[in-house]
Design a protein around this motif. Structure first.
Motif, PDB file in Angstrom:
ATOM      1  N   GLN A   1       0.840  -1.197   0.000  1.00 57.35           N
ATOM      2  CA  GLN A   1       0.000   0.000   0.000  1.00 57.35           C
ATOM      3  C   GLN A   1       0.880   1.254   0.000  1.00 57.35           C
ATOM      4  O   GLN A   1       0.591   2.216  -0.719  1.00 57.35           O
ATOM      5  N   VAL A   2       1.942   1.242   0.781  1.00 61.47           N
ATOM      6  CA  VAL A   2       2.861   2.388   0.816  1.00 61.47           C
ATOM      7  C   VAL A   2       3.497   2.585  -0.561  1.00 61.47           C
ATOM      8  O   VAL A   2       3.581   3.713  -1.057  1.00 61.47           O
ATOM      9  N   ASP A   3       3.924   1.480  -1.189  1.00 59.75           N
ATOM     10  CA  ASP A   3       4.501   1.574  -2.535  1.00 59.75           C
ATOM     11  C   ASP A   3       3.492   2.139  -3.518  1.00 59.75           C
ATOM     12  O   ASP A   3       3.840   2.958  -4.375  1.00 59.75           O
ATOM     13  N   SER A   4       2.248   1.708  -3.406  1.00 65.41           N
ATOM     14  CA  SER A   4       1.194   2.206  -4.288  1.00 65.41           C
ATOM     15  C   SER A   4       0.973   3.702  -4.074  1.00 65.41           C
ATOM     16  O   SER A   4       0.844   4.463  -5.036  1.00 65.41           O
ATOM     17  N   ILE A   5       0.943   4.127  -2.818  1.00 59.59           N
ATOM     18  CA  ILE A   5       0.743   5.546  -2.512  1.00 59.59           C
ATOM     19  C   ILE A   5       1.898   6.367  -3.051  1.00 59.59           C
ATOM     20  O   ILE A   5       1.708   7.429  -3.653  1.00 59.59           O
ATOM     21  N   ILE A   6       3.119   5.861  -2.854  1.00 64.19           N
ATOM     22  CA  ILE A   6       4.296   6.581  -3.357  1.00 64.19           C
ATOM     23  C   ILE A   6       4.263   6.650  -4.876  1.00 64.19           C
ATOM     24  O   ILE A   6       4.559   7.689  -5.469  1.00 64.19           O
ATOM     25  N   SER A   7       3.885   5.552  -5.512  1.00 67.43           N
ATOM     26  CA  SER A   7       3.805   5.538  -6.980  1.00 67.43           C
ATOM     27  C   SER A   7       2.767   6.543  -7.473  1.00 67.43           C
ATOM     28  O   SER A   7       3.025   7.289  -8.426  1.00 67.43           O
ATOM     29  N   ASP A   8       1.601   6.561  -6.812  1.00 67.96           N
ATOM     30  CA  ASP A   8       0.561   7.527  -7.193  1.00 67.96           C
ATOM     31  C   ASP A   8       1.047   8.959  -6.994  1.00 67.96           C
ATOM     32  O   ASP A   8       0.802   9.831  -7.835  1.00 67.96           O
ATOM     33  N   ALA A   9       1.730   9.191  -5.892  1.00 70.21           N
ATOM     34  CA  ALA A   9       2.242  10.536  -5.618  1.00 70.21           C
ATOM     35  C   ALA A   9       3.269  10.952  -6.665  1.00 70.21           C
ATOM     36  O   ALA A   9       3.271  12.102  -7.114  1.00 70.21           O
ATOM     37  N   LYS A  10       4.113  10.014  -7.065  1.00 73.50           N
ATOM     38  CA  LYS A  10       5.101  10.323  -8.103  1.00 73.50           C
ATOM     39  C   LYS A  10       4.413  10.649  -9.419  1.00 73.50           C
ATOM     40  O   LYS A  10       4.811  11.585 -10.120  1.00 73.50           O
TER      41      LYS A  10
END
Length: 168
Positions: free
Chosen positions: A74-83
């Motif tokens: 989930q953290v990776d997904s959030i970071i990817s979305d933020a990027k």
């Protein structure tokens, strides 16, 4: 009788030993066996509880690891979305800045054209004034080579002074 007497002592000793063995078995060995059996039962129960606690701990560990993995995903997904959002905003800002720069350049070009046209008209106007002034001076004087040369020299001198005064 002596032999019989000795034999009777042996028989009494054997009977005493048997009675003592039965008494020991009844009053000593059975309670000790019960205590040992109870301790074995308690040890088995504690071993079973420890095994169950270990299996529960391993199950909780696997659950924790699964939750941690899901959380990391989930953290990776959030970071990817933020990027992705940041990259989109970056591209939007860059395109907006490029459009503004193009607008500024176009405005500067049009101002430069207007200024160049204005300067050209001013120069043509000055030139026509100079030509008219020179023509009137030429027409007003007699035409000799010395007067023509003097007229050209004054014309050049006045043009230079006029140009210097406009630059200031």
């Amino acid at each position: 009788m002596n032999l019989l007497n000795v034999n009777m002592n042996v028989v009494y000793t054997i009977i005493n030993l048997l009675i003592l063995a039965l008494l020991f078995k009844r009053f000593l060995f059975k309670p000790v066996d019960r205590i040992l059996e109870e301790r074995m039962r308690i040890i088995d129960m504690e071993r079973d509880e420890a095994t169950e606690a270990r299996s529960n701990a391993e199950m909780m560990k696997h659950e924790y690891e699964a939750r941690l993995k899901a959380h990391n995903d989930q953290v990776d997904s959030i970071i990817s979305d933020a990027k992705e959002k940041a990259y989109e905003q970056y591209n939007e800002i860059i395109s907006h800045a490029n459009k503004e720069a193009e607008d500024i350049i176009d405005a500067a070009k049009s101002h430069a054209k207007v200024d160049a046209e204005r300067e050209k008209n001013r120069i043509l106007s000055d030139l026509s004034d100079v030509v008219v002034d020179a023509a009137s001076k030429i027409a007003a004087t007699a035409h000799t080579p010395e007067t023509d040369s003097d007229l050209y020299d004054r014309f050049i001198k006045e043009s230079m002074e006029s140009r210097k005064s406009r630059r200031k």
